[in-house]
Design an enzyme around this catalytic site. Structure first.
Site, PDB file in Angstrom:
ATOM      1  N   CYS A 197       0.794  -1.436  -0.171  1.00 41.50           N
ATOM      2  CA  CYS A 197       0.100  -0.061   0.297  1.00 41.50           C
ATOM      3  C   CYS A 197       0.849   1.194   0.130  1.00 41.50           C
ATOM      4  CB  CYS A 197      -0.934   0.107   1.006  1.00 41.50           C
ATOM      5  SG  CYS A 197      -1.918  -1.462   1.178  1.00 41.50           S
ATOM      6  N   LYS A 226      -8.328  -0.202  10.747  1.00 40.73           N
ATOM      7  CA  LYS A 226      -8.226  -1.266   9.536  1.00 40.73           C
ATOM      8  C   LYS A 226      -7.298  -2.296   9.979  1.00 40.73           C
ATOM      9  CE  LYS A 226      -7.498  -2.073   4.470  1.00 40.73           C
ATOM     10  NZ  LYS A 226      -6.927  -1.729   3.253  1.00 40.73           N
ATOM     11  N   ARG A 230      -8.880  -9.956  -2.256  1.00 40.14           N
ATOM     12  CA  ARG A 230      -7.642  -9.965  -3.205  1.00 40.14           C
ATOM     13  C   ARG A 230      -7.699 -10.709  -4.552  1.00 40.14           C
ATOM     14  NH1 ARG A 230      -4.731 -10.846   2.512  1.00 40.14           N
ATOM     15  NH2 ARG A 230      -4.971  -8.754   3.193  1.00 40.14           N
ATOM     16  N   ARG A 275       0.904  -7.410   5.299  1.00 39.59           N
ATOM     17  CA  ARG A 275       0.492  -6.091   5.673  1.00 39.59           C
ATOM     18  C   ARG A 275       0.736  -5.479   7.170  1.00 39.59           C
ATOM     19  NH1 ARG A 275      -3.243  -6.742   0.875  1.00 39.59           N
ATOM     20  NH2 ARG A 275      -2.219  -5.538  -0.922  1.00 39.59           N
ATOM     21  N   LYS A 329     -12.797  -1.615   9.569  1.00 38.79           N
ATOM     22  CA  LYS A 329     -12.832  -2.764   8.746  1.00 38.79           C
ATOM     23  C   LYS A 329     -11.778  -3.660   9.227  1.00 38.79           C
ATOM     24  CE  LYS A 329     -11.418  -3.576   3.733  1.00 38.79           C
ATOM     25  NZ  LYS A 329     -10.898  -2.769   2.502  1.00 38.79           N
ATOM     26  N   SER A 367     -15.140  -8.540   2.021  1.00 38.11           N
ATOM     27  CA  SER A 367     -15.762  -9.808   1.138  1.00 38.11           C
ATOM     28  C   SER A 367     -15.686 -11.180   1.678  1.00 38.11           C
ATOM     29  CB  SER A 367     -14.403  -9.762  -0.184  1.00 38.11           C
ATOM     30  OG  SER A 367     -13.084 -10.000   0.618  1.00 38.11           O
TER      31      SER A 367
HETATM   32 ZN   LIG Z   1      -3.827  -0.949  -0.169  1.00 46.63          ZN
END
Ligand SMILES: [Zn+2]
Length: 326
Positions: free
Chosen positions: A135, A200, A210, A222, A253, A279
């Site tokens: 990111c 998040k 993904r 991440r 999230k 998702s």
């Molecule tokens: Zn990202």
């Protein structure tokens, strides 16, 4: 004196006696405009083309023309807002196609704003635009924080220039909300709203997404920027910092495993609060229904729990379902 007098005076069942009484006693209700529909717009798809997302039954990636069509159809059914994710045809190390004024998201925003009255929100991140899928900008397999802020802010600005009403940074770099706010204000976009992914978490419930967005990182994970699922107090610190940096709406999230976080952020800050029904939450319910383990009512109950926890806005792939039943 008979047994009757000893019975409790309070009978909770009185207020559940009939559907009409239950209706007037209902504390939480869902409205169509609570929903934000996330859409994936893919640059490589030809005009008129959609691509089913295998891991998210019923959901698709859209070409630009199909995204606009879909937005119009949903608006007719009562949709108020969408959140756009872009899948560019070109990627590089620093994600420069994320802030290309002629990029896929920028073009989608422009056209959807022209052809609908929807509130258009955009995901602001670099992971779909970088070859490494992280990111931010990387050096020696480290995601650099401060060096990534400029590109994130430029991305947000390019979305605002295209006409986005709301930009939603999802990268979890420190200081990104402030960088974006400054960049927007400097360019006379002081009315562009920032919805920050404030809390998040590094969640396994993102995995169908993904596949949908093709943005799994090529190395590592991440966890150096997204939050540890074990931490609740840290979410309050994250939210507080985002408010200080200029966020207008806070987001949590994922949603379902993090209802306590939604509740505490809403109660602590009294800010407009969004929750992302991600998702994995979508796909597991779809799979349960498909297998016959669950009924469709489980969708309503799940989304209701997110609202009841304190979310004002719910980003969900179940949005079209609710537009049909509400
Ligand atoms: Zn990202």
């Amino acid at each position: 004196m008979g047994d009757k007098m000893e019975f409790p005076i309070n009978r909770m069942r009185r207020l559940r006696k009939s559907p009409q009484i239950r209706n007037i006693m209902r504390e939480t209700t869902l409205r169509k405009d609570n929903f934000i529909y996330p859409m994936f717009v893919k640059e490589d798809l030809k005009k008129g083309q959609i691509e089913p997302i295998k891991t998210m039954p019923g959901e698709n990636r859209y070409s630009l023309s199909c995204a606009v069509e879909k937005a119009k159809i949903l608006e007719e059914k009562g949709l108020s807002s969408i959140l756009l994710f872009g899948m560019p045809s070109k990627k590089d190390d620093c994600g420069s196609s994320a802030f290309d004024p002629d990029g896929i998201v920028q073009r989608a925003v422009k056209q959807i704003k022209e052809e609908t009255d929807l509130v258009v929100m955009t995901d602001v991140c670099l992971c779909q635009y970088t070859t490494h899928g992280h990111c931010g900008i990387i050096n020696n397999e480290r995601v650099l924080n401060d060096e990534s802020l400029e590109n994130l802010a430029r991305t947000a600005l390019s979305h605002a220039e295209a006409g986005a009403d709301v930009v939603a940074p999802s990268d979890m770099m420190d200081g990104r909300v402030e960088s974006i706010r400054k960049m927007l204000d400097l360019n006379e976009y002081e009315d562009t709203i920032i919805m920050s992914y404030a809390a998040k978490y590094a969640s396994s419930f993102y995995s169908p997404f993904r596949e949908a967005a093709c943005c799994a990182p090529s190395f590592g994970d991440r966890k150096t920027y997204q939050m540890d699922p074990a931490n609740a107090k840290e979410a309050l610190r994250e939210a507080e910092l985002d408010i200080m940096e200029g966020a207008d709406i806070l987001m949590v999230k994922p949603a379902l495993g993090y209802l306590d976080i939604i509740k505490s952020i809403k109660e602590e800050f009294k800010m407009p609060t969004a929750a992302y029904n991600v998702s994995g939450e979508y796909s597991m319910i779809k799979a349960g229904i498909e297998a016959g383990y669950l009924t469709e009512d489980s969708i309503f109950e799940t989304i209701l729990s997110i609202k009841r926890a304190g979310a004002d806005l719910i980003i969900s792939n179940f949005t079209p379902y609710f537009l049909n039943i509400l």
